[in-house]
Scaffold this active site. Structure first.
Site, PDB file in Angstrom:
ATOM      1  N   HIS A  38       0.835  -1.207   0.000  1.00 42.57           N
ATOM      2  CA  HIS A  38       0.000   0.000   0.000  1.00 42.57           C
ATOM      3  C   HIS A  38       0.871   1.258   0.000  1.00 42.57           C
ATOM      4  O   HIS A  38       0.565   2.245  -0.664  1.00 42.57           O
ATOM      5  CB  HIS A  38      -0.899   0.032   1.241  1.00 42.57           C
ATOM      6  CG  HIS A  38      -1.935  -1.037   1.297  1.00 42.57           C
ATOM      7  ND1 HIS A  38      -1.887  -2.074   2.193  1.00 42.57           N
ATOM      8  CD2 HIS A  38      -3.071  -1.224   0.566  1.00 42.57           C
ATOM      9  CE1 HIS A  38      -2.936  -2.853   2.026  1.00 42.57           C
ATOM     10  NE2 HIS A  38      -3.667  -2.364   1.048  1.00 42.57           N
ATOM     11  N   GLN A 155      -1.183  -4.110  -8.816  1.00 42.72           N
ATOM     12  CA  GLN A 155      -1.323  -5.133  -9.852  1.00 42.72           C
ATOM     13  C   GLN A 155      -1.468  -6.533  -9.274  1.00 42.72           C
ATOM     14  O   GLN A 155      -1.759  -7.469 -10.017  1.00 42.72           O
ATOM     15  CB  GLN A 155      -0.128  -5.061 -10.807  1.00 42.72           C
ATOM     16  CG  GLN A 155      -0.125  -3.795 -11.652  1.00 42.72           C
ATOM     17  CD  GLN A 155       1.116  -3.657 -12.519  1.00 42.72           C
ATOM     18  OE1 GLN A 155       2.215  -4.002 -12.096  1.00 42.72           O
ATOM     19  NE2 GLN A 155       0.951  -3.137 -13.723  1.00 42.72           N
TER      20      GLN A 155
END
Length: 298
Positions: A38, A155
């Site tokens: 993150h 991704q």
């Protein structure tokens, strides 16, 4: 940095910030339990925008009835500290009642954004019916609430990224989706908030997922183009890890997300794996499963 719970308060704060910091707004939508993966999104958002917002919301509409919504880690205090250290302007941390109206809580129904059946009835969507309806709905809400110019997605959640890009394109959202690479531990394990569930034994087993992907990548670089050969090899590596249940191992076109049998020259393909790792509860002694996903471009 401000932590804001209410939608109107968020809109007012964005308006105030825009008056002193004119420029683009960046958004990182998360469910919290933030980690280095993150953080890579957050840092990129901060670098590319005048105003940077992180949302922290465990979204009930994307969880099925037997999934880990109640158990999902909630660490807002730590998340907020990470965001503040990274220079984020706002952490938007609403409750479900701030996001969904009373009709939802009474009837368990709400207006949803539903992606096409062909793109959700596979991979994670096949195993989690309704999951991507909930994902697209909350993401669409966040786009409308923040009026962000850019949104950042990892991704690792490859199918989610593909579906959100499709939603933005087909529903004419005025926002740029910025894909960000998978972040891994030094041993190769893809970072995930659900890694916090893993004990030492389960973590060792989970490593077989990334090892399977790396082996498939190695074979592809050596010229193997038959996807079934690559899949069979990956499955063998996962089975060697033990303590695992493979949900799927598939290879799709990066452009269409359709399954392919042969990887054509100069065409990009993606191998995706989802597997469940068995974990023993240290308190009760009962076993439960942790679902992990990962992927690699071939």
């Amino acid at each position: 940095m401000k932590i804001i719970n209410k939608i109107e308060d968020l809109k007012n704060e964005i308006k105030n910030l825009k008056s002193t910091k004119p420029g683009t707004i960046g958004l990182v939508p998360t469910m919290g339990a933030l980690h280095k993966g993150h953080l890579s999104l957050i840092e990129k958002c901060r670098q590319e925008n005048k105003i940077a917002i992180v949302s922290v919301f465990v979204n009930p509409t994307q969880f099925g009835p037997n999934e880990d919504y109640d158990k999902y880690p909630r660490t807002l205090e730590d998340d907020a500290q990470l965001c503040e250290n990274a220079g984020i302007d706002i952490v938007f941390a609403p409750s479900p009642r701030d996001i969904y109206d009373e009709y939802y809580f009474k009837h368990k129904e709400t207006t949803l954004i539903c992606p096409p059946y062909e793109v959700v009835n596979k991979l994670c969507g096949k195993a989690r019916p309704g999951h991507f309806d909930g994902v697209c709905t909350i993401v669409g809400k966040l786009f409308n609430i923040t009026k962000a110019n850019k949104a950042y997605f990892g991704q690792k959640d490859a199918q989610q990224l593909f579906i959100i890009q499709k939603m933005v394109r087909e529903l004419n959202f005025d926002i740029e989706i910025v894909p960000c690479p998978i972040v891994r531990e030094t041993d190769g394990l893809a970072l995930s908030s659900r890694n916090t569930y893993l004990d030492e034994k389960a973590r060792k087993s989970a490593l077989s997922i990334s090892r399977a992907l790396f082996k498939a990548k190695e074979l592809r670089t050596k010229g193997v183009i038959e996807t079934q050969t690559l899949i069979d090899t990956a499955l063998a590596y996962i089975n060697m890890g033990g303590n695992m249940e493979t949900e799927y191992a598939e290879i799709v076109s990066v452009d269409t997300f359709e399954k392919i049998d042969i990887i054509e020259e100069n065409k990009k393909a993606l191998m995706l794996i989802a597997a469940k790792v068995n974990v023993e509860d240290s308190n009760s002694g009962n076993c439960y499963q942790v679902r992990l996903i990962d992927n690699i471009e071939l």
